[in-house]
Design an enzyme around this catalytic site. Structure first.
Site, PDB file in Angstrom:
ATOM      1  N   THR A   4      -9.613  22.200  35.940  1.00 16.94           N
ATOM      2  CA  THR A   4      -9.629  22.098  34.488  1.00 16.94           C
ATOM      3  C   THR A   4      -9.330  23.487  33.957  1.00 16.94           C
ATOM      4  O   THR A   4     -10.104  24.425  34.160  1.00 16.94           O
ATOM      5  CB  THR A   4     -10.983  21.604  33.967  1.00 16.94           C
ATOM      6  OG1 THR A   4     -11.170  20.268  34.438  1.00 16.94           O
ATOM      7  CG2 THR A   4     -11.031  21.611  32.452  1.00 16.94           C
ATOM      8  N   LYS A  12      -7.834  16.359  29.238  1.00 17.98           N
ATOM      9  CA  LYS A  12      -9.154  16.756  29.758  1.00 17.98           C
ATOM     10  C   LYS A  12      -9.958  17.479  28.682  1.00 17.98           C
ATOM     11  O   LYS A  12     -11.172  17.302  28.576  1.00 17.98           O
ATOM     12  CB  LYS A  12      -8.980  17.638  31.000  1.00 17.98           C
ATOM     13  CG  LYS A  12     -10.282  18.085  31.656  1.00 17.98           C
ATOM     14  CD  LYS A  12     -11.066  16.936  32.277  1.00 17.98           C
ATOM     15  CE  LYS A  12     -12.452  17.335  32.760  1.00 17.98           C
ATOM     16  NZ  LYS A  12     -12.490  18.040  34.023  1.00 17.98           N
ATOM     17  N   LYS A  72     -16.953  27.279  30.246  1.00 10.09           N
ATOM     18  CA  LYS A  72     -15.537  27.630  30.440  1.00 10.09           C
ATOM     19  C   LYS A  72     -14.627  26.613  29.757  1.00 10.09           C
ATOM     20  O   LYS A  72     -13.728  26.958  28.996  1.00 10.09           O
ATOM     21  CB  LYS A  72     -15.231  27.682  31.943  1.00 10.09           C
ATOM     22  CG  LYS A  72     -13.802  27.990  32.321  1.00 10.09           C
ATOM     23  CD  LYS A  72     -12.997  26.834  32.924  1.00 10.09           C
ATOM     24  CE  LYS A  72     -13.616  26.114  34.100  1.00 10.09           C
ATOM     25  NZ  LYS A  72     -12.756  25.049  34.657  1.00 10.09           N
TER      26      LYS A  72
END
Lengths: 296, 296
Positions: free
Chosen positions: A101, A176, A244
Protein backbone atom coordinates in the site's frame (compact mmCIF):
# COMPACT_ATOMS: atom_id res chain seq x y z
CA UNK A 1 6.10 -6.05 -25.92
CA UNK A 2 5.05 -8.49 -23.22
CA UNK A 3 6.86 -11.79 -23.31
CA UNK A 4 4.36 -14.60 -23.32
CA UNK A 5 6.07 -17.17 -21.13
CA UNK A 6 6.55 -16.89 -17.41
CA UNK A 7 9.60 -18.95 -16.54
CA UNK A 8 10.20 -17.57 -13.12
CA UNK A 9 8.59 -15.23 -10.64
CA UNK A 10 10.29 -12.98 -8.11
CA UNK A 11 8.99 -11.97 -4.69
CA UNK A 12 10.51 -9.19 -2.60
CA UNK A 13 9.37 -8.51 0.96
CA UNK A 14 8.63 -11.55 3.08
CA UNK A 15 6.84 -10.06 6.05
CA UNK A 16 3.62 -11.47 7.48
CA UNK A 17 1.71 -10.82 4.27
CA UNK A 18 4.49 -11.43 1.77
CA UNK A 19 5.49 -14.81 3.16
CA UNK A 20 1.97 -16.18 2.74
CA UNK A 21 1.61 -14.70 -0.74
CA UNK A 22 4.97 -15.99 -1.96
CA UNK A 23 4.16 -19.38 -0.49
CA UNK A 24 1.07 -19.70 -2.71
CA UNK A 25 3.13 -18.96 -5.82
CA UNK A 26 5.72 -21.53 -4.86
CA UNK A 27 3.03 -24.08 -3.99
CA UNK A 28 1.54 -23.65 -7.48
CA UNK A 29 4.81 -24.98 -8.91
CA UNK A 30 6.43 -21.77 -10.14
CA UNK A 31 10.16 -21.18 -9.96
CA UNK A 32 10.44 -18.48 -7.27
CA UNK A 33 13.27 -15.97 -6.73
CA UNK A 34 13.15 -14.20 -3.39
CA UNK A 35 14.72 -11.39 -1.42
CA UNK A 36 13.99 -9.92 1.99
CA UNK A 37 15.80 -7.34 4.10
CA UNK A 38 16.52 -9.99 6.71
CA UNK A 39 17.15 -13.50 5.44
CA UNK A 40 15.53 -15.15 8.44
CA UNK A 41 12.03 -14.66 7.04
CA UNK A 42 13.07 -16.43 3.83
CA UNK A 43 14.32 -19.70 5.29
CA UNK A 44 11.03 -21.62 5.19
CA UNK A 45 10.54 -20.69 1.52
CA UNK A 46 14.16 -21.59 0.68
CA UNK A 47 13.59 -24.96 2.32
CA UNK A 48 10.69 -25.47 -0.09
CA UNK A 49 12.80 -24.63 -3.13
CA UNK A 50 12.73 -20.85 -3.48
CA UNK A 51 16.00 -19.30 -4.71
CA UNK A 52 17.57 -16.63 -2.51
CA UNK A 53 19.13 -13.51 -4.11
CA UNK A 54 21.28 -10.97 -2.31
CA UNK A 55 19.48 -7.85 -3.54
CA UNK A 56 16.18 -6.83 -5.23
CA UNK A 57 17.91 -6.06 -8.54
CA UNK A 58 19.20 -9.62 -8.75
CA UNK A 59 15.66 -10.94 -8.27
CA UNK A 60 14.46 -8.72 -11.12
CA UNK A 61 17.29 -9.82 -13.44
CA UNK A 62 16.32 -13.47 -12.85
CA UNK A 63 12.51 -13.14 -13.12
CA UNK A 64 9.83 -12.50 -15.74
CA UNK A 65 7.39 -11.17 -13.18
CA UNK A 66 8.35 -9.60 -9.83
CA UNK A 67 5.97 -8.91 -6.96
CA UNK A 68 6.97 -6.54 -4.17
CA UNK A 69 5.38 -6.31 -0.72
CA UNK A 70 7.44 -3.95 1.41
CA UNK A 71 6.68 -1.42 4.13
CA UNK A 72 6.72 2.21 3.15
CA UNK A 73 6.62 4.31 -0.04
CA UNK A 74 10.27 5.23 0.65
CA UNK A 75 11.15 1.52 0.45
CA UNK A 76 9.17 1.15 -2.76
CA UNK A 77 10.90 4.16 -4.30
CA UNK A 78 14.34 2.86 -3.33
CA UNK A 79 13.74 -0.68 -4.59
CA UNK A 80 12.17 0.36 -7.90
CA UNK A 81 13.93 3.60 -8.82
CA UNK A 82 17.22 3.36 -6.90
CA UNK A 83 20.56 2.52 -8.51
CA UNK A 84 20.75 -1.21 -9.22
CA UNK A 85 17.03 -1.45 -8.47
CA UNK A 86 14.19 -3.28 -10.15
CA UNK A 87 13.69 -1.02 -13.15
CA UNK A 88 17.38 -0.85 -13.88
CA UNK A 89 17.86 -4.63 -13.70
CA UNK A 90 14.52 -5.94 -15.05
CA UNK A 91 14.56 -7.48 -18.49
CA UNK A 92 12.66 -5.91 -21.39
CA UNK A 93 9.07 -7.20 -21.42
CA UNK A 94 9.06 -8.18 -17.78
CA UNK A 95 6.38 -7.06 -15.35
CA UNK A 96 6.86 -5.48 -11.90
CA UNK A 97 3.89 -5.57 -9.52
CA UNK A 98 3.87 -3.54 -6.32
CA UNK A 99 1.46 -4.99 -3.75
CA UNK A 100 2.60 -2.56 -1.03
CA UNK A 101 0.00 0.00 0.00
CA UNK A 102 1.85 3.02 -1.30
CA UNK A 103 1.43 6.40 -2.94
CA UNK A 104 -0.66 6.60 -6.14
CA UNK A 105 1.62 9.36 -7.44
CA UNK A 106 4.69 7.20 -6.84
CA UNK A 107 2.97 4.31 -8.66
CA UNK A 108 2.50 6.61 -11.64
CA UNK A 109 6.15 7.71 -11.58
CA UNK A 110 7.29 4.10 -11.40
CA UNK A 111 5.01 3.04 -14.27
CA UNK A 112 6.39 5.86 -16.42
CA UNK A 113 10.03 5.07 -15.55
CA UNK A 114 9.43 1.37 -16.21
CA UNK A 115 7.79 2.05 -19.58
CA UNK A 116 10.92 3.91 -20.73
CA UNK A 117 12.85 0.67 -20.23
CA UNK A 118 10.28 -1.54 -21.95
CA UNK A 119 9.11 -2.86 -18.60
CA UNK A 120 5.51 -2.75 -17.34
CA UNK A 121 4.84 -1.77 -13.74
CA UNK A 122 1.48 -2.37 -12.07
CA UNK A 123 0.27 -1.22 -8.69
CA UNK A 124 -1.71 -3.94 -6.94
CA UNK A 125 -2.32 -3.24 -3.24
CA UNK A 126 -4.34 -5.79 -1.37
CA UNK A 127 -6.87 -5.93 1.41
CA UNK A 128 -7.89 -8.82 3.61
CA UNK A 129 -5.09 -8.88 6.15
CA UNK A 130 -3.07 -11.87 7.27
CA UNK A 131 -6.06 -14.21 7.14
CA UNK A 132 -6.78 -13.17 3.55
CA UNK A 133 -3.13 -13.66 2.63
CA UNK A 134 -2.94 -17.07 4.31
CA UNK A 135 -6.15 -18.30 2.68
CA UNK A 136 -5.39 -16.73 -0.73
CA UNK A 137 -8.58 -14.69 -0.38
CA UNK A 138 -7.17 -11.20 -0.74
CA UNK A 139 -8.93 -8.46 -2.68
CA UNK A 140 -6.32 -7.17 -5.14
CA UNK A 141 -6.85 -3.71 -6.64
CA UNK A 142 -4.83 -3.32 -9.82
CA UNK A 143 -3.77 -0.15 -11.60
CA UNK A 144 -1.91 -0.16 -14.91
CA UNK A 145 -1.93 -1.53 -18.44
CA UNK A 146 -5.05 -3.60 -19.12
CA UNK A 147 -3.39 -6.24 -21.28
CA UNK A 148 -0.61 -6.79 -18.75
CA UNK A 149 -3.15 -7.03 -15.96
CA UNK A 150 -4.91 -9.85 -17.83
CA UNK A 151 -1.60 -11.57 -18.49
CA UNK A 152 -0.61 -11.68 -14.82
CA UNK A 153 -4.15 -12.30 -13.55
CA UNK A 154 -3.53 -16.07 -13.12
CA UNK A 155 -0.60 -15.27 -10.84
CA UNK A 156 -2.55 -12.70 -8.82
CA UNK A 157 -5.39 -15.22 -8.59
CA UNK A 158 -3.03 -17.55 -6.70
CA UNK A 159 -3.08 -14.99 -3.86
CA UNK A 160 -6.50 -13.35 -4.08
CA UNK A 161 -10.11 -14.28 -4.70
CA UNK A 162 -11.11 -10.87 -6.02
CA UNK A 163 -8.70 -9.36 -8.56
CA UNK A 164 -10.12 -6.11 -9.96
CA UNK A 165 -8.46 -3.79 -12.47
CA UNK A 166 -9.38 -0.28 -11.37
CA UNK A 167 -7.80 1.78 -14.18
CA UNK A 168 -4.39 3.05 -15.29
CA UNK A 169 -1.24 3.42 -13.17
CA UNK A 170 -2.06 4.50 -9.60
CA UNK A 171 -5.71 3.43 -9.80
CA UNK A 172 -5.05 0.40 -7.60
CA UNK A 173 -3.46 2.58 -4.95
CA UNK A 174 -6.24 5.15 -5.21
CA UNK A 175 -8.80 2.41 -4.60
CA UNK A 176 -6.87 1.21 -1.56
CA UNK A 177 -6.82 4.80 -0.28
CA UNK A 178 -10.60 5.01 -0.70
CA UNK A 179 -10.79 1.80 1.35
CA UNK A 180 -8.57 3.21 4.11
CA UNK A 181 -10.46 6.52 4.18
CA UNK A 182 -13.73 4.67 4.79
CA UNK A 183 -12.06 2.61 7.52
CA UNK A 184 -10.54 5.65 9.25
CA UNK A 185 -13.77 7.42 10.18
CA UNK A 186 -15.74 4.20 10.63
CA UNK A 187 -13.19 3.17 13.27
CA UNK A 188 -13.74 6.51 15.02
CA UNK A 189 -17.49 5.97 14.95
CA UNK A 190 -17.21 2.45 16.35
CA UNK A 191 -14.76 3.52 19.08
CA UNK A 192 -16.86 6.51 20.13
CA UNK A 193 -20.08 4.53 20.05
CA UNK A 194 -18.76 1.81 22.34
CA UNK A 195 -16.99 4.26 24.62
CA UNK A 196 -20.24 6.21 25.00
CA UNK A 197 -22.19 3.02 25.69
CA UNK A 198 -19.67 1.98 28.34
CA UNK A 199 -19.85 5.37 30.07
CA UNK A 200 -23.65 5.16 29.98
CA UNK A 201 -23.40 1.91 31.91
CA UNK A 202 -24.82 -0.31 29.19
CA UNK A 203 -23.90 -3.97 28.74
CA UNK A 204 -21.58 -3.81 25.74
CA UNK A 205 -22.26 -7.31 24.43
CA UNK A 206 -25.97 -6.51 24.30
CA UNK A 207 -25.29 -3.15 22.63
CA UNK A 208 -23.14 -4.86 19.97
CA UNK A 209 -25.90 -7.38 19.35
CA UNK A 210 -28.61 -4.71 19.03
CA UNK A 211 -26.80 -2.10 16.93
CA UNK A 212 -24.74 -4.66 14.98
CA UNK A 213 -27.55 -5.65 12.63
CA UNK A 214 -28.94 -2.26 11.61
CA UNK A 215 -27.80 0.97 9.98
CA UNK A 216 -24.80 1.28 12.33
CA UNK A 217 -23.44 -2.14 11.44
CA UNK A 218 -20.08 -2.49 9.79
CA UNK A 219 -17.30 -5.03 9.42
CA UNK A 220 -15.35 -3.05 12.01
CA UNK A 221 -18.19 -2.83 14.54
CA UNK A 222 -18.98 -6.51 14.21
CA UNK A 223 -15.40 -7.83 14.07
CA UNK A 224 -13.26 -5.34 15.98
CA UNK A 225 -15.97 -4.01 18.33
CA UNK A 226 -15.87 -7.16 20.51
CA UNK A 227 -12.06 -6.93 20.66
CA UNK A 228 -12.23 -3.28 21.72
CA UNK A 229 -14.60 -4.00 24.58
CA UNK A 230 -12.38 -6.86 25.77
CA UNK A 231 -9.27 -4.65 25.62
CA UNK A 232 -7.77 -7.04 23.04
CA UNK A 233 -5.47 -4.81 21.00
CA UNK A 234 -3.41 -7.56 19.36
CA UNK A 235 -2.45 -6.42 15.89
CA UNK A 236 -4.26 -7.66 12.82
CA UNK A 237 -3.13 -4.43 11.19
CA UNK A 238 -0.55 -2.20 12.90
CA UNK A 239 -1.37 1.34 14.00
CA UNK A 240 1.92 2.59 12.49
CA UNK A 241 1.08 1.10 9.09
CA UNK A 242 -2.38 2.64 9.20
CA UNK A 243 -0.85 6.03 10.03
CA UNK A 244 1.34 5.64 6.95
CA UNK A 245 -1.74 4.90 4.80
CA UNK A 246 -3.69 7.85 6.19
CA UNK A 247 -0.73 10.11 5.51
CA UNK A 248 -0.61 9.00 1.88
CA UNK A 249 -4.35 9.54 1.53
CA UNK A 250 -4.11 13.03 3.05
CA UNK A 251 -1.23 13.92 0.72
CA UNK A 252 -3.15 12.74 -2.33
CA UNK A 253 -6.32 14.51 -1.22
CA UNK A 254 -4.37 17.72 -0.74
CA UNK A 255 -2.80 17.32 -4.18
CA UNK A 256 -6.32 17.02 -5.63
CA UNK A 257 -7.45 20.10 -3.69
CA UNK A 258 -9.78 18.13 -1.44
CA UNK A 259 -10.53 18.77 2.21
CA UNK A 260 -11.34 15.54 4.09
CA UNK A 261 -11.87 16.58 7.72
CA UNK A 262 -12.85 13.11 8.98
CA UNK A 263 -9.67 11.63 7.56
CA UNK A 264 -7.58 14.47 9.00
CA UNK A 265 -9.14 13.97 12.43
CA UNK A 266 -8.60 10.20 12.34
CA UNK A 267 -4.94 10.74 11.45
CA UNK A 268 -4.57 13.11 14.43
CA UNK A 269 -6.15 10.60 16.80
CA UNK A 270 -3.98 7.75 15.52
CA UNK A 271 -0.88 9.93 15.88
CA UNK A 272 -1.91 10.58 19.46
CA UNK A 273 -2.45 6.86 20.01
CA UNK A 274 0.99 6.02 18.61
CA UNK A 275 2.62 8.67 20.78
CA UNK A 276 1.09 6.93 23.81
CA UNK A 277 3.00 3.76 22.96
CA UNK A 278 0.41 1.95 20.81
CA UNK A 279 2.17 2.06 17.43
CA UNK A 280 2.47 -1.71 17.24
CA UNK A 281 -1.03 -2.42 18.54
CA UNK A 282 -3.84 -3.22 16.13
CA UNK A 283 -5.96 -0.42 14.69
CA UNK A 284 -8.83 -1.29 17.07
CA UNK A 285 -6.70 0.19 19.86
CA UNK A 286 -8.22 3.54 18.88
CA UNK A 287 -10.86 2.66 21.48
CA UNK A 288 -8.14 3.08 24.10
CA UNK A 289 -8.05 6.85 23.48
CA UNK A 290 -11.59 7.05 24.85
CA UNK A 291 -10.93 4.95 27.92
CA UNK A 292 -9.48 7.68 30.10
CA UNK A 293 -12.52 8.48 32.14
CA UNK A 294 -13.64 5.01 33.08
CA UNK A 295 -10.10 4.03 34.02
CA UNK A 296 -9.53 7.08 36.18
CA UNK B 1 -48.95 -2.15 40.54
CA UNK B 2 -49.26 -3.04 36.89
CA UNK B 3 -52.78 -3.86 35.78
CA UNK B 4 -52.84 -7.18 34.01
CA UNK B 5 -55.38 -6.51 31.28
CA UNK B 6 -54.79 -4.31 28.28
CA UNK B 7 -58.18 -3.08 27.15
CA UNK B 8 -57.03 -0.30 24.93
CA UNK B 9 -53.84 1.14 23.57
CA UNK B 10 -53.06 4.75 22.75
CA UNK B 11 -50.77 6.04 20.01
CA UNK B 12 -49.60 9.64 19.77
CA UNK B 13 -47.62 10.92 16.79
CA UNK B 14 -48.69 9.61 13.40
CA UNK B 15 -45.81 10.65 11.16
CA UNK B 16 -44.17 8.32 8.66
CA UNK B 17 -42.99 5.93 11.39
CA UNK B 18 -45.90 6.31 13.80
CA UNK B 19 -48.59 5.64 11.22
CA UNK B 20 -47.06 2.28 10.28
CA UNK B 21 -46.50 1.32 13.92
CA UNK B 22 -50.02 2.26 15.01
CA UNK B 23 -51.41 0.40 12.01
CA UNK B 24 -49.84 -2.87 13.20
CA UNK B 25 -51.44 -2.49 16.64
CA UNK B 26 -54.83 -1.82 15.10
CA UNK B 27 -54.42 -4.72 12.65
CA UNK B 28 -53.76 -7.05 15.59
CA UNK B 29 -57.29 -6.31 16.85
CA UNK B 30 -56.54 -3.90 19.70
CA UNK B 31 -58.79 -0.98 20.52
CA UNK B 32 -56.67 2.03 19.50
CA UNK B 33 -56.91 5.63 20.73
CA UNK B 34 -54.98 8.12 18.63
CA UNK B 35 -53.86 11.71 18.52
CA UNK B 36 -51.67 13.65 16.12
CA UNK B 37 -50.83 17.35 15.83
CA UNK B 38 -52.60 17.47 12.47
CA UNK B 39 -55.64 15.26 12.07
CA UNK B 40 -54.98 14.59 8.38
CA UNK B 41 -52.42 11.89 9.16
CA UNK B 42 -54.96 10.08 11.31
CA UNK B 43 -57.77 9.67 8.77
CA UNK B 44 -56.70 6.30 7.36
CA UNK B 45 -56.45 4.83 10.86
CA UNK B 46 -59.81 6.35 11.86
CA UNK B 47 -61.34 4.74 8.78
CA UNK B 48 -60.07 1.40 10.06
CA UNK B 49 -61.62 1.91 13.51
CA UNK B 50 -59.12 3.92 15.57
CA UNK B 51 -60.69 6.43 17.95
CA UNK B 52 -59.60 10.05 17.58
CA UNK B 53 -58.95 12.19 20.69
CA UNK B 54 -58.43 15.94 20.73
CA UNK B 55 -55.32 15.99 22.90
CA UNK B 56 -52.62 13.62 24.20
CA UNK B 57 -53.97 13.69 27.74
CA UNK B 58 -57.34 12.39 26.54
CA UNK B 59 -55.57 9.47 24.84
CA UNK B 60 -53.80 8.65 28.11
CA UNK B 61 -57.03 8.84 30.12
CA UNK B 62 -58.65 6.33 27.77
CA UNK B 63 -55.74 3.85 27.42
CA UNK B 64 -53.92 1.22 29.49
CA UNK B 65 -50.76 1.55 27.43
CA UNK B 66 -49.75 4.64 25.44
CA UNK B 67 -47.01 4.79 22.81
CA UNK B 68 -45.60 8.11 21.67
CA UNK B 69 -43.62 8.77 18.51
CA UNK B 70 -43.10 12.50 18.13
CA UNK B 71 -40.33 14.72 16.78
CA UNK B 72 -38.13 16.42 19.34
CA UNK B 73 -37.30 16.13 23.04
CA UNK B 74 -39.17 19.41 23.58
CA UNK B 75 -42.31 17.73 22.19
CA UNK B 76 -41.76 14.72 24.45
CA UNK B 77 -41.33 16.94 27.48
CA UNK B 78 -44.46 18.92 26.70
CA UNK B 79 -46.64 15.87 26.04
CA UNK B 80 -45.46 13.91 29.09
CA UNK B 81 -44.75 16.56 31.72
CA UNK B 82 -46.88 19.51 30.56
CA UNK B 83 -50.18 20.51 32.20
CA UNK B 84 -52.93 18.13 31.15
CA UNK B 85 -50.27 15.84 29.67
CA UNK B 86 -49.78 12.09 29.74
CA UNK B 87 -48.50 11.70 33.28
CA UNK B 88 -51.20 13.94 34.69
CA UNK B 89 -54.01 12.13 32.88
CA UNK B 90 -52.75 8.52 32.81
CA UNK B 91 -54.52 6.07 35.10
CA UNK B 92 -52.67 4.38 37.99
CA UNK B 93 -50.96 1.23 36.74
CA UNK B 94 -50.88 2.31 33.12
CA UNK B 95 -47.74 2.30 31.00
CA UNK B 96 -46.34 5.10 28.84
CA UNK B 97 -43.80 4.16 26.19
CA UNK B 98 -41.80 6.81 24.33
CA UNK B 99 -40.52 5.51 20.99
CA UNK B 100 -39.19 8.94 19.97
CA UNK B 101 -35.41 9.19 19.76
CA UNK B 102 -34.98 11.60 22.64
CA UNK B 103 -32.75 12.55 25.53
CA UNK B 104 -31.74 9.80 27.99
CA UNK B 105 -31.79 12.34 30.82
CA UNK B 106 -35.32 13.40 29.90
CA UNK B 107 -36.37 9.74 29.81
CA UNK B 108 -35.08 9.39 33.38
CA UNK B 109 -36.95 12.49 34.52
CA UNK B 110 -40.15 11.23 32.90
CA UNK B 111 -39.79 7.79 34.47
CA UNK B 112 -39.33 9.37 37.92
CA UNK B 113 -42.30 11.73 37.49
CA UNK B 114 -44.47 8.87 36.25
CA UNK B 115 -43.50 6.63 39.16
CA UNK B 116 -44.74 9.27 41.61
CA UNK B 117 -48.19 8.89 40.05
CA UNK B 118 -48.16 5.10 40.02
CA UNK B 119 -47.53 5.08 36.28
CA UNK B 120 -44.62 3.31 34.57
CA UNK B 121 -42.77 5.11 31.77
CA UNK B 122 -40.44 3.26 29.41
CA UNK B 123 -38.12 4.68 26.78
CA UNK B 124 -38.17 2.57 23.64
CA UNK B 125 -36.55 4.27 20.65
CA UNK B 126 -36.43 2.26 17.45
CA UNK B 127 -34.15 1.77 14.50
CA UNK B 128 -34.90 0.39 11.07
CA UNK B 129 -36.46 3.40 9.37
CA UNK B 130 -39.68 3.51 7.39
CA UNK B 131 -39.12 0.07 5.86
CA UNK B 132 -38.61 -1.44 9.32
CA UNK B 133 -41.76 0.31 10.59
CA UNK B 134 -43.81 -0.79 7.58
CA UNK B 135 -42.66 -4.42 7.81
CA UNK B 136 -42.83 -4.56 11.65
CA UNK B 137 -39.10 -5.34 11.69
CA UNK B 138 -37.87 -2.52 13.88
CA UNK B 139 -35.17 -2.97 16.48
CA UNK B 140 -36.66 -1.60 19.71
CA UNK B 141 -34.27 -0.61 22.52
CA UNK B 142 -36.09 -0.48 25.83
CA UNK B 143 -35.10 1.25 29.03
CA UNK B 144 -37.10 0.98 32.24
CA UNK B 145 -38.68 -1.44 34.67
CA UNK B 146 -37.96 -5.05 33.71
CA UNK B 147 -41.34 -6.49 34.69
CA UNK B 148 -43.20 -3.79 32.77
CA UNK B 149 -40.98 -4.35 29.76
CA UNK B 150 -41.97 -8.02 29.73
CA UNK B 151 -45.63 -7.13 30.16
CA UNK B 152 -45.69 -4.86 27.09
CA UNK B 153 -43.32 -7.01 25.05
CA UNK B 154 -46.18 -8.60 23.04
CA UNK B 155 -47.30 -5.12 21.98
CA UNK B 156 -43.79 -4.01 21.06
CA UNK B 157 -43.38 -7.27 19.15
CA UNK B 158 -46.24 -6.20 16.89
CA UNK B 159 -43.94 -3.44 15.61
CA UNK B 160 -40.45 -4.87 15.91
CA UNK B 161 -38.59 -8.10 15.31
CA UNK B 162 -35.86 -7.36 17.86
CA UNK B 163 -37.08 -6.05 21.22
CA UNK B 164 -34.17 -5.72 23.66
CA UNK B 165 -34.31 -4.40 27.21
CA UNK B 166 -31.10 -2.45 27.73
CA UNK B 167 -31.42 -1.50 31.38
CA UNK B 168 -33.24 1.03 33.57
CA UNK B 169 -34.84 4.34 32.52
CA UNK B 170 -32.82 6.05 29.78
CA UNK B 171 -30.94 2.90 28.74
CA UNK B 172 -33.00 2.55 25.57
CA UNK B 173 -32.17 6.14 24.59
CA UNK B 174 -28.51 5.64 25.47
CA UNK B 175 -28.38 2.61 23.18
CA UNK B 176 -29.96 4.59 20.38
CA UNK B 177 -27.35 7.32 20.94
CA UNK B 178 -24.58 4.73 20.65
CA UNK B 179 -26.18 3.66 17.38
CA UNK B 180 -26.31 7.23 16.04
CA UNK B 181 -22.72 7.94 17.14
CA UNK B 182 -21.48 4.95 15.13
CA UNK B 183 -23.52 6.10 12.14
CA UNK B 184 -22.25 9.70 12.32
CA UNK B 185 -18.57 9.00 11.70
CA UNK B 186 -19.21 6.02 9.46
CA UNK B 187 -21.24 8.30 7.19
CA UNK B 188 -18.27 10.71 7.11
CA UNK B 189 -15.96 7.85 6.17
CA UNK B 190 -18.23 6.61 3.40
CA UNK B 191 -18.75 10.13 2.01
CA UNK B 192 -15.04 10.97 2.06
CA UNK B 193 -14.07 7.61 0.59
CA UNK B 194 -16.40 7.95 -2.38
CA UNK B 195 -15.60 11.62 -2.89
CA UNK B 196 -11.89 10.76 -2.95
CA UNK B 197 -12.49 7.90 -5.39
CA UNK B 198 -14.47 10.21 -7.66
CA UNK B 199 -11.76 12.87 -7.66
CA UNK B 200 -9.19 10.17 -8.43
CA UNK B 201 -11.18 9.30 -11.54
CA UNK B 202 -12.16 5.81 -10.45
CA UNK B 203 -15.34 4.08 -11.55
CA UNK B 204 -17.49 4.34 -8.44
CA UNK B 205 -19.58 1.23 -9.04
CA UNK B 206 -16.40 -0.83 -9.27
CA UNK B 207 -14.98 0.82 -6.16
CA UNK B 208 -18.16 0.04 -4.20
CA UNK B 209 -17.99 -3.56 -5.36
CA UNK B 210 -14.31 -3.97 -4.39
CA UNK B 211 -14.28 -2.19 -1.02
CA UNK B 212 -17.83 -3.21 -0.10
CA UNK B 213 -16.93 -6.76 0.93
CA UNK B 214 -13.85 -6.15 3.11
CA UNK B 215 -12.84 -4.24 6.22
CA UNK B 216 -14.32 -0.98 4.89
CA UNK B 217 -17.76 -2.50 4.37
CA UNK B 218 -20.73 -1.21 6.30
CA UNK B 219 -24.49 -1.01 5.99
CA UNK B 220 -24.08 2.64 5.03
CA UNK B 221 -21.40 2.02 2.38
CA UNK B 222 -23.35 -0.80 0.83
CA UNK B 223 -26.83 0.74 1.04
CA UNK B 224 -26.35 4.51 0.93
CA UNK B 225 -23.05 4.56 -1.03
CA UNK B 226 -24.81 3.77 -4.32
CA UNK B 227 -27.36 6.52 -3.62
CA UNK B 228 -24.61 9.03 -2.91
CA UNK B 229 -22.84 8.34 -6.18
CA UNK B 230 -26.13 8.69 -8.10
CA UNK B 231 -26.90 12.00 -6.34
CA UNK B 232 -30.07 10.42 -4.91
CA UNK B 233 -30.61 12.33 -1.68
CA UNK B 234 -34.25 11.34 -1.13
CA UNK B 235 -34.84 11.05 2.60
CA UNK B 236 -34.96 7.72 4.34
CA UNK B 237 -33.93 9.62 7.45
CA UNK B 238 -33.95 13.42 7.49
CA UNK B 239 -30.79 15.47 7.99
CA UNK B 240 -32.61 17.70 10.51
CA UNK B 241 -33.67 14.72 12.62
CA UNK B 242 -30.13 13.37 12.57
CA UNK B 243 -28.80 16.75 13.69
CA UNK B 244 -31.25 16.58 16.61
CA UNK B 245 -29.94 13.12 17.53
CA UNK B 246 -26.30 14.17 17.30
CA UNK B 247 -27.06 17.17 19.51
CA UNK B 248 -28.59 14.91 22.17
CA UNK B 249 -25.60 12.57 22.00
CA UNK B 250 -23.16 15.48 22.33
CA UNK B 251 -25.07 16.86 25.32
CA UNK B 252 -25.08 13.48 27.06
CA UNK B 253 -21.40 12.91 26.29
CA UNK B 254 -20.58 16.32 27.74
CA UNK B 255 -22.64 15.57 30.82
CA UNK B 256 -20.60 12.36 31.26
CA UNK B 257 -17.33 14.31 30.79
CA UNK B 258 -16.55 12.63 27.47
CA UNK B 259 -14.86 14.17 24.45
CA UNK B 260 -16.08 12.60 21.19
CA UNK B 261 -14.30 14.52 18.41
CA UNK B 262 -15.67 12.41 15.53
CA UNK B 263 -19.21 13.01 16.70
CA UNK B 264 -18.54 16.73 17.15
CA UNK B 265 -17.08 16.97 13.64
CA UNK B 266 -20.01 15.07 12.11
CA UNK B 267 -22.44 17.42 13.83
CA UNK B 268 -20.54 20.42 12.40
CA UNK B 269 -20.64 18.99 8.89
CA UNK B 270 -24.36 18.18 9.11
CA UNK B 271 -25.05 21.71 10.39
CA UNK B 272 -23.18 23.02 7.37
CA UNK B 273 -25.18 20.74 5.09
CA UNK B 274 -28.49 21.89 6.60
CA UNK B 275 -27.46 25.54 6.24
CA UNK B 276 -26.95 24.87 2.53
CA UNK B 277 -30.60 23.91 2.18
CA UNK B 278 -30.36 20.15 2.70
CA UNK B 279 -32.20 19.83 6.05
CA UNK B 280 -34.98 17.73 4.52
CA UNK B 281 -32.69 15.56 2.41
CA UNK B 282 -31.67 12.11 3.58
CA UNK B 283 -28.55 11.70 5.70
CA UNK B 284 -26.61 10.34 2.69
CA UNK B 285 -26.61 13.93 1.36
CA UNK B 286 -23.46 14.42 3.45
CA UNK B 287 -21.66 13.32 0.28
CA UNK B 288 -22.81 16.59 -1.27
CA UNK B 289 -20.50 18.58 1.02
CA UNK B 290 -17.56 16.96 -0.76
CA UNK B 291 -18.85 17.59 -4.26
CA UNK B 292 -17.64 21.16 -4.60
CA UNK B 293 -14.52 20.51 -6.58
CA UNK B 294 -15.84 18.14 -9.21
CA UNK B 295 -18.83 20.40 -9.83
CA UNK B 296 -16.70 23.50 -10.20
Amino acid sequence: MIQRTINSIGFIGLGIMGRHMAGHILAAGHKLNIYNRSRGNAESLIAKGAVWHDDPGAVAAASDVVITMVGYPADVEQIYLGAGGLIERAGRGSVLIDATTSSPSLAQRIAAAAAEKGVTALDAPVSGGEVGARDAKLAIMVGGDAETCEWVRPILALMGSNVARMGGPGAGQHTKMANQIAIASTMMGVSESLAYAREAGLDLDTVLKVIGTGAASSFLLNNLGPRMTKGDYAAGFYVHHFIKDLGIALDEAKRMGMNLPGLALARQLYDQLASQGHATDGTQALYHLYEGKSRA
